[in-house]
Design a protein around this motif. Sequence first.
Motif, short mmCIF file in Angstrom:
data_model
loop_
_atom_site.label_atom_id
_atom_site.label_comp_id
_atom_site.label_asym_id
_atom_site.label_seq_id
_atom_site.Cartn_x
_atom_site.Cartn_y
_atom_site.Cartn_z
N GLN A 1 -2.83 0.78 -4.14
CA GLN A 1 -2.63 -0.54 -3.52
C GLN A 1 -2.23 -1.49 -4.63
OE1 GLN A 1 -5.65 -2.03 -0.79
NE2 GLN A 1 -5.63 -3.94 -1.93
N ARG B 1 -4.02 7.35 1.14
CA ARG B 1 -3.58 6.18 0.39
C ARG B 1 -3.62 6.53 -1.09
NH1 ARG B 1 -6.21 0.28 0.83
NH2 ARG B 1 -7.93 1.34 -0.18
N GLU C 1 0.86 -1.18 0.00
CA GLU C 1 0.00 0.00 0.00
C GLU C 1 0.90 1.23 0.00
OE1 GLU C 1 -3.00 0.24 3.00
OE2 GLU C 1 -3.93 -1.64 2.38
#
Length: 66
Positions: free
Chosen positions: A56, A53, A46
């Motif tokens: 991924q 974020r 990740e």
Amino acid sequence: MRSIKHYRAFQIDPDGHVFGCINLVCDNDEQAKREAAALVLVHRIELWRLDQRIAQFDLPQEAVHQ
């Protein structure tokens, strides 16, 4: 002057727990994504920048079934 950004690529075990972190310094999100994707060998990655974020990266299907 060029702006560099700091990212963290977290290594995620099969149970979803973080067990390692790799610091990356890149020019932009796209470069960071390329570098993080290259880290996917045995574990999911990740990619984070600060508290966001960015991406991924999962294991390839053939690695999951071995």
